[in-house]
Write a protein that holds these residues in place. Structure first.
Motif, PDB file in Angstrom:
ATOM      1  N   GLU A   1      -2.616  -7.212  -3.586  1.00 32.82           N
ATOM      2  CA  GLU A   1      -3.509  -6.369  -2.800  1.00 32.82           C
ATOM      3  C   GLU A   1      -3.370  -6.699  -1.323  1.00 32.82           C
ATOM      4  O   GLU A   1      -2.851  -7.755  -0.940  1.00 32.82           O
ATOM      5  CB  GLU A   1      -4.963  -6.569  -3.226  1.00 32.82           C
TER       6      GLU A   1
ATOM      7  N   THR B   1      -5.685  -5.821   2.444  1.00 31.40           N
ATOM      8  CA  THR B   1      -6.808  -5.166   3.101  1.00 31.40           C
ATOM      9  C   THR B   1      -6.487  -4.968   4.581  1.00 31.40           C
ATOM     10  O   THR B   1      -6.131  -5.914   5.277  1.00 31.40           O
ATOM     11  CB  THR B   1      -8.100  -6.006   2.968  1.00 31.40           C
ATOM     12  N   TYR B   2      -6.580  -3.721   5.022  1.00 27.65           N
ATOM     13  CA  TYR B   2      -6.367  -3.429   6.435  1.00 27.65           C
ATOM     14  C   TYR B   2      -7.411  -2.418   6.879  1.00 27.65           C
ATOM     15  O   TYR B   2      -7.741  -1.474   6.140  1.00 27.65           O
ATOM     16  CB  TYR B   2      -4.962  -2.878   6.704  1.00 27.65           C
TER      17      TYR B   2
ATOM     18  N   GLN C   1       0.799  -1.222   0.000  1.00 24.50           N
ATOM     19  CA  GLN C   1       0.000   0.000   0.000  1.00 24.50           C
ATOM     20  C   GLN C   1       0.835   1.277   0.000  1.00 24.50           C
ATOM     21  O   GLN C   1       0.285   2.367  -0.118  1.00 24.50           O
ATOM     22  CB  GLN C   1      -0.930   0.000   1.219  1.00 24.50           C
TER      23      GLN C   1
ATOM     24  N   GLY D   1     -10.427  -2.810   7.038  1.00 28.64           N
ATOM     25  CA  GLY D   1     -11.584  -2.906   6.160  1.00 28.64           C
ATOM     26  C   GLY D   1     -11.420  -2.210   4.827  1.00 28.64           C
ATOM     27  O   GLY D   1     -12.374  -2.136   4.040  1.00 28.64           O
ATOM     28  N   ILE D   2     -10.216  -1.699   4.549  1.00 27.21           N
ATOM     29  CA  ILE D   2      -9.980  -0.957   3.304  1.00 27.21           C
ATOM     30  C   ILE D   2      -9.050  -1.767   2.404  1.00 27.21           C
ATOM     31  O   ILE D   2      -7.924  -2.090   2.795  1.00 27.21           O
ATOM     32  CB  ILE D   2      -9.381   0.436   3.588  1.00 27.21           C
ATOM     33  N   ARG D   3      -9.535  -2.093   1.239  1.00 26.40           N
ATOM     34  CA  ARG D   3      -8.773  -2.899   0.271  1.00 26.40           C
ATOM     35  C   ARG D   3      -7.987  -1.970  -0.647  1.00 26.40           C
ATOM     36  O   ARG D   3      -8.550  -1.075  -1.270  1.00 26.40           O
ATOM     37  CB  ARG D   3      -9.748  -3.758  -0.532  1.00 26.40           C
ATOM     38  N   GLN D   4      -6.665  -2.215  -0.747  1.00 23.20           N
ATOM     39  CA  GLN D   4      -5.823  -1.418  -1.626  1.00 23.20           C
ATOM     40  C   GLN D   4      -4.972  -2.334  -2.495  1.00 23.20           C
ATOM     41  O   GLN D   4      -4.663  -3.466  -2.117  1.00 23.20           O
ATOM     42  CB  GLN D   4      -4.916  -0.482  -0.819  1.00 23.20           C
TER      43      GLN D   4
END
Length: 379
Positions: A195, A197-198, A117, A200-203
Motif C-alpha cells: 500500500e 498513502t499520498y 497505485q 492523505g489517500i491510502r491505496q
C-alpha cells in the motif's frame, strides 16, 4: 551429397493423455525462467497485444535509468501540470495517485504512485519531465525498447491508456520485468509494497499474488476493456525465480485465480535442463569423404540448455542433421551440422554442431582410390 538425419536420443514416451504443457484461458500467456531468460511456456507470447497498465513497466524502467544516468534523483521535485492532473488525476476517473494540479512531487513518491497505485497522473508527470511531452516520451520509450531488442514494442503513451499503436508482446513485457529485477535490485523492493498513502489517500497494490503466494514480490497488473485483465508477476522460491505474463482474462477474480495457478505451475512443473556443455561431443560421428579419417566426431558449439515441462522430457527427441558425407579437409571447430531438439508443445530448437577434430585431405593416390570406390558403390 545427401542429408543425414540421425535420431540421437529418444526417451520413453509418457503415458497416454499425459499433459505436457500449461493450459490457460488467457489470450496471451508466457512463463520465463529469470536466470536464463528461457521461455518455458507461451501462448501467443510473441504476438503484440494491448498491455493496458502493464506497459507502465517501461515507464518505470525509463525513470530508473534516468536516475542511474544522473538525469534525475529520487529527491527531485517535478511539477504537476494541468494536463497531467486532468488526464491522469482525480478528474480523469482512471487509476490515479490523486496529485494536485500545480504542486510539486518527489520522484521517489511518483515511482511509488506508478508502482503501487498505478497512477496515470504520476506517469504523465514523469513523461513530461523526461520527454517534454507525453507523446515525445512515448517515442523515447519505443526507441529504448528497440535498443533492448524488444521488437514488438510500440508505445503511444506513458500510461497504457488504450490506443491502436500501443502494443507489446508478453515475451517483451517479461524481458522488461527481467531487466528491472536484474539491473535495479535496490529499487525492486517497491514492487513488493502492499500500500501507499499520498495526499492523505491510502491505496492498495492490485497485484493478486502479494501476500497470497509465498515468494511473490512483483510486478504489475493491467486492465482495459480492450485488453481484459492481465498481470506481469514474479516470484522466487529456493533460489529459482520465474516471471509470468498473461492477458485477456474476463474478470478481476479470474485474473487472481490464474495468477496463482500459473505461478504455481511455473515453479513446480517446469525445469531447466543442461543437456550438453559447449564443446561436448554428441553420440554420433559424421562420415567423411576424401579424408585421412573415415569419420569425424561432432560436438556442440554452445551450451545446450533447455526449459520444459517435466513430463515433456519423456517425449523429447534429439536429432543430428548434416549434409554428408562431409568433404575433407575439415577444420576443428568448423560448423558442419545442426542438433535439432524436439519438445512437445514447443517449436523445434536448433544448435550448431562443429567438427570436434581436424581431418586432413587424402593425398593424390588416396583421393584417386576413394573416387574409384565411390563410383563403384554408386554413392
Amino acid at each position: 551429397m545427401r542429408a543425414f538425419l540421425v535420431s540421437l536420443l529418444l526417451l520413453t514416451t509418457a503415458g497416454a493423455g499425459a499433459q505436457t504443457s500449461y493450459q490457460t484461458d488467457a489470450s496471451h500467456a508466457l512463463i520465463m525462467d529469470y536466470e536464463t531468460g528461457i521461455i518455458l511456456f507461451e501462448r501467443n507470447g510473441r504476438e503484440a497485444m494491448p498491455p493496458a497498465s502493464m506497459s507502465k513497466l517501461m515507464t518505470v524502467l525509463m525513470t530508473l535509468e534516468a536516475i542511474r544516468d544522473g538525469q534525475l534523483s529520487m529527491d527531485d521535485e517535478l511539477p504537476v501540470s494541468e494536463n497531467a492532473w486532468r488526464r491522469g488525476g482525480a478528474a480523469s476517473g482512471s487509476s490515479t495517485m490523486f496529485l494536485e494540479v500545480n504542486s510539486r512531487v518527489r520522484v521517489e513518491d511518483l515511482l511509488r504512485g506508478v508502482i503501487v497505485q498505478s497512477g496515470n497522473d504520476a506517469c504523465i508527470v514523469i513523461a513530461e519531465a523526461l520527454g517534454g511531452s507525453e507523446a515525445a516520451f512515448a517515442d523515447m520509450m519505443t526507441d529504448r525498447a528497440r535498443e533492448l531488442g524488444l521488437e514488438s514494442a510500440s508505445f503511444a503513451n506513458a500510461t497504457g491508456w488504450p490506443h491502436p499503436d500501443h502494443r507489446i508482446s508478453a515475451r517483451d513485457l517479461a524481458e522488461i520485468a527481467r531487466i528491472l529485477i536484474r539491473d535495479f535490485p535496490d529499487e525492486y523492493g517497491m514492487w513488493l509494497e502492499r500500500e501507499f498513502t499520498y495526499n492523505g489517500i491510502r491505496q492498495f497494490n492490485r497485484n493478486p499474488l502479494l501476500g497470497v503466494f509465498s515468494g511473490a514480490d512483483g510486478l504489475k497488473t493491467g486492465h482495459t476493456e480492450e485488453a481484459g485483465y492481465g498481470l506481469v508477476g514474479s516470484a522466487e522460491r529456493d533460489g529459482v525465480r520465474r516471471i509470468i505474463v498473461f492477458n485477456g482474462m474476463e474478470s478481476n477474480n479470474a485474473r487472481a485465480n490464474e495468477a496463482e495457478r500459473m505461478m504455481r505451475s511455473a515453479l513446480s512443473d517446469y525445469s531447466i535442463y543442461e543437456l550438453l556443455a559447449a564443446g561436448e561431443p554428441v553420440d554420433h560421428s559424421a562420415a567423411v569423404f576424401m579424408g585421412e579419417a573415415e569419420t569425424v566426431a561432432l560436438a556442440v558449439a554452445e551450451d545446450v540448455t533447455l526449459g520444459m515441462h517435466r513430463r515433456a522430457r519423456r517425449n523429447m527427441t534429439v536429432e543430428v542433421v548434416y549434409e554428408g558425407p562431409l568433404v575433407a579437409p575439415i577444420a576443428e571447430g568448423e560448423e558442419v551440422g545442426r542438433l535439432v531438439v524436439n519438445i512437445p508443445d514447443q517449436e523445434p530448437q536448433e544448435f550448431a554442431l562443429v567438427a570436434a577434430e581436424s581431418v586432413e585431405r587424402k593425398g593424390l593416390m588416396g583421393r584417386i582410390g576413394a573416387a574409384l570406390a565411390h563410383m563403384i558403390r554408386g554413392n
